[in-house]
Write an enzyme that holds these catalytic residues in place. Sequence first.
Site, PDB file in Angstrom:
ATOM      1  N   CYS A   1      -8.402  -6.712  -0.730  1.00  0.00           N
ATOM      2  CA  CYS A   1      -7.322  -7.506  -0.144  1.00  0.00           C
ATOM      3  C   CYS A   1      -7.760  -8.097   1.189  1.00  0.00           C
ATOM      4  O   CYS A   1      -7.753  -7.404   2.214  1.00  0.00           O
ATOM      5  CB  CYS A   1      -6.069  -6.649   0.029  1.00  0.00           C
ATOM      6  SG  CYS A   1      -4.706  -7.513   0.825  1.00  0.00           S
TER       7      CYS A   1
ATOM      8  N   CYS B   1      -4.972  -8.099   3.822  1.00  0.00           N
ATOM      9  CA  CYS B   1      -4.711  -6.788   4.416  1.00  0.00           C
ATOM     10  C   CYS B   1      -5.764  -6.412   5.447  1.00  0.00           C
ATOM     11  O   CYS B   1      -5.443  -5.849   6.502  1.00  0.00           O
ATOM     12  CB  CYS B   1      -4.676  -5.709   3.337  1.00  0.00           C
ATOM     13  SG  CYS B   1      -3.606  -6.059   1.936  1.00  0.00           S
ATOM     14  N   ASP B   2      -7.033  -6.703   5.146  1.00  0.00           N
ATOM     15  CA  ASP B   2      -8.130  -6.111   5.918  1.00  0.00           C
ATOM     16  C   ASP B   2      -9.025  -7.096   6.649  1.00  0.00           C
ATOM     17  O   ASP B   2      -9.891  -6.681   7.426  1.00  0.00           O
ATOM     18  CB  ASP B   2      -9.000  -5.254   4.981  1.00  0.00           C
ATOM     19  CG  ASP B   2      -8.210  -4.129   4.332  1.00  0.00           C
ATOM     20  OD1 ASP B   2      -7.312  -3.601   4.999  1.00  0.00           O
ATOM     21  OD2 ASP B   2      -8.498  -3.797   3.167  1.00  0.00           O
TER      22      ASP B   2
END
Length: 303
Positions: free
Chosen positions: A130, A133-134
Amino acid sequence: MYDVVIIGAGPAGMTAALYASRANLSVVMIERGAPGGQMNNTAEVENYPGFDSILGPDLANKMYESAERFGTKNAYGIVKEIKDQGEYKEVITDDEVYQTKTVIVATGCDHRKLEVPGEEEYAGRGVSYCAVCDGAFFRNKKLVVVGGGDSAVEEAIYLTRFAKEVVIIHRRDELRAQQIIQERAFANEKISFIWDTVVEEITGNDMVVQSVKTRNVKTDEVKEEAADGVFIYVGLDPLTEPFQTAGILNEEGWIVTDNNMQTKIPGVFAVGDAREKELRQITTAVGEGSIAGQGVYNYIESL
């Protein structure tokens, strides 16, 4: 007893909830995480009608509000099994049993794993599925993206907002992504490509990823590519394990339906990315959700 139990709260499930609850049916939507599904992991959505561009989580929130507007109830749970009891169905979660006249399965799918040494070991320590997300954790770092489809290339482009360099490793000699996405990637000075190559191991120290070992599929040449992070986009697997004994899956685990989204079990429908189909997009999920939402109403009326 509910009229409809919807398993999953991605775009397909939430649209089905909107249509079914608007038809004055009693609806509960069971979700194991945050509503929105894969939309929550998407930076920008550019191909949803009505928006030039919208953040995935923002679109998810708008859909969730629509699903709630006509009285859909929401519940958290991990579904273990569906039982067909003839006149009604039972949806069994880890801590509750729901009785319902109809079921709509909208469980979606998950990112496929490479299944190579180091992938599990470094999950959350440099290995990710992701970018949204990261990605921000890798400012001014060198990143590897594995894959060549829409998701891989789109997320590689997104990662250039943070990384100093992004290398796309693809097992073929050309990308499978849409042409407009390819053109953006080729024009991005931060992105380079390694063709005809697979990742065979992810390596690092005791804390974080430091490199990937690769193999050229045509020459068998093995190399090591330095990397501070590895983002993996090599396909999808359906989240359909709870339905293996229901007889509604094909050999690959995707749910088989007719054009009305109904499985071979009367009163059990399926929508979205868990279905056997060609195109998995937010727009197709929404279309299928509306068909199933109307379908459960028609089914109940026929009882």
